[in-house]
Design a protein around this motif. Structure first.
Motif, PDB file in Angstrom:
ATOM      1  N   ALA A 177       0.830  -1.202   0.000  1.00  0.00           N
ATOM      2  CA  ALA A 177       0.000   0.000   0.000  1.00  0.00           C
ATOM      3  C   ALA A 177       0.869   1.259   0.000  1.00  0.00           C
ATOM      4  CB  ALA A 177      -0.925  -0.005   1.215  1.00  0.00           C
ATOM      5  N   LYS A 178       1.949   1.213   0.766  1.00  0.00           N
ATOM      6  CA  LYS A 178       2.820   2.384   0.835  1.00  0.00           C
ATOM      7  C   LYS A 178       3.472   2.672  -0.518  1.00  0.00           C
ATOM      8  CE  LYS A 178       6.768   4.402   3.139  1.00  0.00           C
ATOM      9  NZ  LYS A 178       7.855   4.292   4.104  1.00  0.00           N
ATOM     10  N   LEU A 195       2.351   1.913  -3.325  1.00  0.00           N
ATOM     11  CA  LEU A 195       1.324   2.381  -4.261  1.00  0.00           C
ATOM     12  C   LEU A 195       0.877   3.808  -3.944  1.00  0.00           C
ATOM     13  CD1 LEU A 195      -0.800  -0.870  -4.587  1.00  0.00           C
ATOM     14  CD2 LEU A 195       0.464   0.253  -6.418  1.00  0.00           C
ATOM     15  N   GLY A 196       1.484   4.408  -2.936  1.00  0.00           N
ATOM     16  CA  GLY A 196       1.223   5.821  -2.676  1.00  0.00           C
ATOM     17  C   GLY A 196       0.079   6.107  -1.724  1.00  0.00           C
ATOM     18  N   LEU A 197      -0.487   5.071  -1.080  1.00  0.00           N
ATOM     19  CA  LEU A 197      -1.565   5.313  -0.122  1.00  0.00           C
ATOM     20  C   LEU A 197      -0.991   5.885   1.174  1.00  0.00           C
ATOM     21  CD1 LEU A 197      -3.904   2.188  -0.435  1.00  0.00           C
ATOM     22  CD2 LEU A 197      -3.787   4.220  -1.846  1.00  0.00           C
ATOM     23  N   SER A 198      -1.736   6.797   1.784  1.00  0.00           N
ATOM     24  CA  SER A 198      -1.306   7.333   3.074  1.00  0.00           C
ATOM     25  C   SER A 198      -1.577   6.288   4.156  1.00  0.00           C
ATOM     26  CB  SER A 198      -2.079   8.605   3.391  1.00  0.00           C
ATOM     27  OG  SER A 198      -3.437   8.283   3.609  1.00  0.00           O
ATOM     28  N   GLN A 220      -5.322   5.982   4.594  1.00  0.00           N
ATOM     29  CA  GLN A 220      -5.951   5.273   3.470  1.00  0.00           C
ATOM     30  C   GLN A 220      -5.654   3.776   3.553  1.00  0.00           C
ATOM     31  OE1 GLN A 220      -4.066   7.596   0.424  1.00  0.00           O
ATOM     32  NE2 GLN A 220      -5.861   8.894   0.084  1.00  0.00           N
TER      33      GLN A 220
END
Lengths: 219, 247
Positions: free
Chosen positions: A125-126, A128-131, A134
């Motif tokens: 997730a990280k 892939l740019g998710l905070s 998120q």
């Protein structure tokens, strides 16, 4: 057992079952969110917060639910100075005890769910740019609830049966009505009727959670 | 811009254990670099530090001219996010989201980040699934896929955000031998399209075939680097020769 008698006592007993169902709904609706918040507190980097969550879980799981109910219904008003402000309606006091007790169990269930999630999920997730927020919402919680589902189902069924502890603090509910009828009419039938009503309630829950598990099977 | 990635004197320690000792290299646009070396040589740690999955203890990492770390000092949190957003990563264990379908895996990040219209995101996920040969698996959950299929989904997922650089961390190490081919074919196709890539791998034949350059790491350092012909044909160092011969 006589059929007319069963019909005759069923009315008041279903009346009692209403209290049982009401307590169940209140406790489920409030203890699950409470458990979730406590899980997040227990995972918090702020040490005092985590410590509070762990102590709370320890106390609520480490003492009998019956003791907790007696404490909230009859103990609170005895506390010096503030006691007189803590005289609650018995049903409210008992609900409070149930919510706090079940909240601790749900917290542990959710914590187990979080532990089961692989570190790689956070990493993917990280990258892939998710905070963080998120990731928590869209990746972690969705999986946590799925993993926790069977244990939540189990706990909910326990709660249906634990509502009978209201008997001990003299809040009239299903078991209370049954006991009164048994004493009055010198027959065991009301206990059997009560048992059947509990079975119907747990059956509905069992089917409900089975359907939920099928719905979120990820296959 | 003539360097995509510039790494200078990268250092990383876990406690007193030095995993990376002043590693320096750079990658040009369109270049495919294969990193080989024994387990524990620091290959994965090096790769992971490029996307900030590992925090380095010293040195610099500059991505497309923008410093992620300069002399051990990291950029601010929002800069880190912007800089690492230009890189996609494919993991050894796929790390697909088990609660989402294949399509859901591809679309989660772009839909959450909302930089593109939903219709464009859906069209792209269709195209990318077709590209990795999994158009018919869009509505299936990852648990129903083979390892090779999972890794192809993971590659498509990484491509959804149009990365300028793709990093592969042992993409075939968790696969049964007969399933590595389908994954390597996809990576080879990306290399043919001039995608800038760093591939940490144990597949020597693949590295020799696809990479423009080989980096051989050993004990936390780059021991030797060069073209596949140099490294596989006439390695300069004895330890490179020993490593290549045992595989």
């Amino acid at each position: 057992m006589n059929f007319d008698y069963i019909i005759q006592i069923s009315g008041p007993m279903l009346e009692g079952a209403r209290t049982t169902v009401l307590l169940f709904l209140i406790v489920i609706a409030l203890s699950i969110p409470l458990g979730f918040v406590v899980t997040l507190m227990a995972k918090s980097a702020l040490k005092p917060l985590a410590w509070m969550a762990h102590s709370y879980i320890y106390v609520m799981r480490g003492t009998p639910l019956l003791l907790q109910l007696l404490f909230f219904c009859f103990g609170l008003p005895q506390i010096p100075v503030i006691g007189e402000y803590l005289v609650l309606d018995r049903f409210v006091a008992a609900s409070l005890g149930f919510i706090l007790n079940y909240g601790a169990y749900f917290a542990e269930i959710f914590r187990g769910g979080l532990l089961s999630i692989d570190k790689g999920q956070h990493e993917a997730a990280k990258v892939l740019g998710l905070s963080k927020w998120q990731t928590l919402r869209k990746v972690i919680l969705a999986q946590m609830f799925r993993v926790a589902l069977p244990a939540v189902a189990n706990e909910s069924i326990s709660l249906v049966k634990d509502t009978a502890l209201l008997y001990a603090v003299a809040v009239p509910e299903l078991l209370n009505y049954a006991k009164t009828a048994v004493n009055r009419d010198f027959t065991v039938t009301p206990f059997v009727v009560a048992g059947v009503i509990y079975l119907l309630m747990t059956l509905v829950l069992t089917l409900f959670f089975k359907a939920l598990e099928r719905r979120f099977k990820f296959e | 811009m003539n360097t995509m990635i510039e790494v200078k004197e990268l250092q990383k320690s876990f406690g007193s254990l030095e995993v990376l000792k002043k590693v320096s290299f750079s990658v040009s646009p369109g270049e495919a670099v294969a990193v080989i070396g024994p387990s524990g040589s620091g290959k994965s740690t090096m790769l992971r530090s490029l996307v900030h999955l590992e925090e380095i203890t010293g040195g610099s990492i500059v991505i497309q001219g923008k410093p992620l770390v300069e002399n051990g000092k990291y950029a601010g949190a929002s800069d880190i996010r912007t800089i690492t957003a230009s890189m996609g990563m494919v993991f050894q264990h796929f790390n697909l989201f088990p609660h989402l379908t294949v399509r859901g895996n591809l679309e989660l990040a772009p839909r959450t980040l909302k930089r593109e219209k939903v219709a464009a995101i859906e069209a792209k996920s269709r195209d990318l699934l077709a590209k990795v040969g999994l158009a018919d698996k869009a509505d299936v959950y990852p648990s129903m896929l083979s390892g090779g299929q999972k890794q192809r989904v993971a590659i498509a997922r990484a491509l959804m955000l149009n990365p300028d650089i793709l990093l592969f961390d042992e993409p075939t190490s968790a696969l049964d031998p007969e399933l590595t081919g389908e994954v390597l074919r996809v990576i080879r196709q990306l290399a043919d399209e001039q995608m800038t890539m760093i591939i940490v791998t144990h597949e020597m034949n693949f590295a020799r075939d696809v990479a423009d350059r080989i980096i051989f790491m050993d004990k936390g350092e780059i021991a030797e680097s060069g073209t596949p012909e140099q490294i596989f044909g006439s390695p300069r160092l004895e330890r490179t020769r020993l490593f290549l011969n045992q595989g």
